[in-house]
Scaffold this active site. Structure first.
Site, PDB file in Angstrom:
ATOM      1  N   GLY A  53     -59.601   8.003-119.677  1.00  0.00           N
ATOM      2  CA  GLY A  53     -59.894   6.995-120.677  1.00  0.00           C
ATOM      3  C   GLY A  53     -61.238   7.229-121.344  1.00  0.00           C
TER       4      GLY A  53
ATOM      5  N   TYR B 223     -52.444  -2.708-125.963  1.00  0.00           N
ATOM      6  CA  TYR B 223     -53.838  -2.275-125.966  1.00  0.00           C
ATOM      7  C   TYR B 223     -54.498  -2.730-127.262  1.00  0.00           C
ATOM      8  CZ  TYR B 223     -52.412   0.856-122.140  1.00  0.00           C
ATOM      9  OH  TYR B 223     -51.919   1.370-120.970  1.00  0.00           O
TER      10      TYR B 223
ATOM     11  N   TYR C  30     -52.649   6.932-114.336  1.00  0.00           N
ATOM     12  CA  TYR C  30     -53.689   6.231-115.082  1.00  0.00           C
ATOM     13  C   TYR C  30     -54.703   5.654-114.105  1.00  0.00           C
ATOM     14  CZ  TYR C  30     -51.654   1.459-114.343  1.00  0.00           C
ATOM     15  OH  TYR C  30     -51.196   0.267-113.816  1.00  0.00           O
TER      16      TYR C  30
ATOM     17  N   SER D 286     -57.372   7.197-113.496  1.00  0.00           N
ATOM     18  CA  SER D 286     -57.805   8.397-112.769  1.00  0.00           C
ATOM     19  C   SER D 286     -59.279   8.341-112.397  1.00  0.00           C
ATOM     20  CB  SER D 286     -57.550   9.648-113.616  1.00  0.00           C
ATOM     21  OG  SER D 286     -56.191   9.782-113.922  1.00  0.00           O
ATOM     22  N   LEU D 287     -60.078   7.752-113.272  1.00  0.00           N
ATOM     23  CA  LEU D 287     -61.516   7.635-113.029  1.00  0.00           C
ATOM     24  C   LEU D 287     -61.895   6.217-112.627  1.00  0.00           C
ATOM     25  CD1 LEU D 287     -62.808   9.831-115.991  1.00  0.00           C
ATOM     26  CD2 LEU D 287     -62.617  10.474-113.580  1.00  0.00           C
TER      27      LEU D 287
ATOM     28  N   ASP E 150     -52.034   8.754-124.699  1.00  0.00           N
ATOM     29  CA  ASP E 150     -51.295   7.648-124.082  1.00  0.00           C
ATOM     30  C   ASP E 150     -51.786   6.317-124.635  1.00  0.00           C
ATOM     31  OD1 ASP E 150     -49.439   6.710-121.814  1.00  0.00           O
ATOM     32  OD2 ASP E 150     -51.271   5.559-121.476  1.00  0.00           O
TER      33      ASP E 150
ATOM     34  N   LYS F  71     -71.638   7.694-113.198  1.00  0.00           N
ATOM     35  CA  LYS F  71     -72.663   7.309-114.166  1.00  0.00           C
ATOM     36  C   LYS F  71     -72.926   5.808-114.225  1.00  0.00           C
ATOM     37  CE  LYS F  71     -72.070  11.390-117.050  1.00  0.00           C
ATOM     38  NZ  LYS F  71     -73.293  12.022-116.513  1.00  0.00           N
TER      39      LYS F  71
END
Length: 321
Positions: free
Chosen positions: A273, A52, A197, A199-200, A47, A208
């Site tokens: 990502g 970007y 998108y 997602s994290l 994606d 982390k």
């Protein structure tokens, strides 16, 4: 890796896709290695978008794809944004979209894009005109599927009156769950694949990050209220508590939970990502389980009790031209 078909098409995609936004802003060689690592892990969905890194993400992806059979890679890109005085602005005029797709095809080194999204709804452009333009691209063979990014369920409903929508791409994660009320049910009812998108949540949900991290030069985190004190520490505390919960109850971790929070729904894809190959290492470890309703309730309780002033992804919204 798990795979699914994009609704209304024969496009088979991995249920985890590589979100290449960060690749547009960091080291090119690392970006190339990250794409190759993702493909090695079974990810076939890439994606990207023209904004970007001002096209750099598409260029790097296009260069990486030269080493592969084009049919092995599903490219997802976007249109409907232009830069005005260095800032992204919504613009779905046919003239702008015609220019952007040709530029994207050139940067990607391909003659078609598999999934083509309207990046943001443009309130100044009739949905019928935007839909008609994308239908035309599909008939020409320049795109294979139509996607809508950052659309509400009401905006999707209007667009669907004029063209078949195959994919919806909203921000969606454990901390940003507004889509569960409107967008997700709409997609499920109307057989539209949901490609999430964030997602994290910009890495928060990897488990982390630490309290001393400095994000002032990061292209996204620097403007994301979640990464500003004192709110940032609340989110870190929530991540730690969620991680402890899923480790004790399921022998899993917060990253597994974050991805399966999305994949636990039918007909969904999660964008992951990354800009370093090591970011792709844990990808296949997240499969083999689903969070049950009780776990989801416990996670919601943790978020509610820990984050006293939650914020959504509204900071991402670009202005109308």
């Amino acid at each position: 890796m798990e795979y699914t078909e994009i609704s209304g098409t024969d496009i088979k995609v991995s249920r985890i896709g590589l979100g290449t936004q960060p690749i547009g802003y960091f080291d090119k060689d690392l970006g190339m290695q990250t794409i190759r690592k993702a493909l090695d892990q079974g990810i076939n969905l890439m994606d990207t978008a023209p904004v970007y890194g001002d096209g750099r993400s598409e260029e790097i992806l296009g260069q990486a794809m030269k080493d592969y059979d084009r049919g092995e890679i599903i490219v997802s890109s976007k249109t409907g944004m232009e830069k005005v005085q260095g800032k992204g602005v919504r613009n779905t005029s046919p003239e702008l979209m015609a220019r952007t797709i040709e530029a994207s095809l050139k940067r990607l080194g391909t003659d078609y894009i598999d999934i083509f999204h309207v990046h943001w709804p443009d309130m100044l452009q009739p949905a019928e005109e935007t839909a008609g333009f994308l239908k035309g691209l599909k008939e020409e063979g320049k795109i294979r599927a139509i996607g809508l990014s950052n659309y509400s369920s009401e905006q999707m409903y209007e667009f669907c009156m004029h063209a078949e929508v195959n994919v919806c791409q909203p921000p969606y994660n454990v901390f940003e769950r507004a889509v569960e009320v409107g967008v997700l049910p709409f997609c499920q009812k109307n057989d539209i694949t949901l490609m999430a998108y964030r997602s994290l949540c910009q890495g928060l949900l990897t488990g982390k990050m630490n309290a001393d991290a400095d994000f002032k030069d990061h292209p996204v985190k620097s403007s994301d209220p979640k990464f500003q004190l004192p709110r940032y520490r609340q989110y870190l505390e929530a991540v730690s508590s969620i991680d402890a919960l899923v480790r004790e109850d399921h022998d899993r971790n917060v990253l597994d939970l974050a991805i399966q929070w999305i994949l636990g729904h039918n007909n969904t894809v999660a964008l992951w990502g990354g800009w370093k190959p090591e970011h792709m290492e844990p990808v296949n470890d997240v499969f083999g389980w689903k969070p049950d309703p009780e776990t989801r309730d416990k996670v919601r309780d943790i978020v509610k009790k820990t984050i006293h002033n939650p914020v959504g992804p509204g900071f991402l919204e670009p202005p109308t031209r």
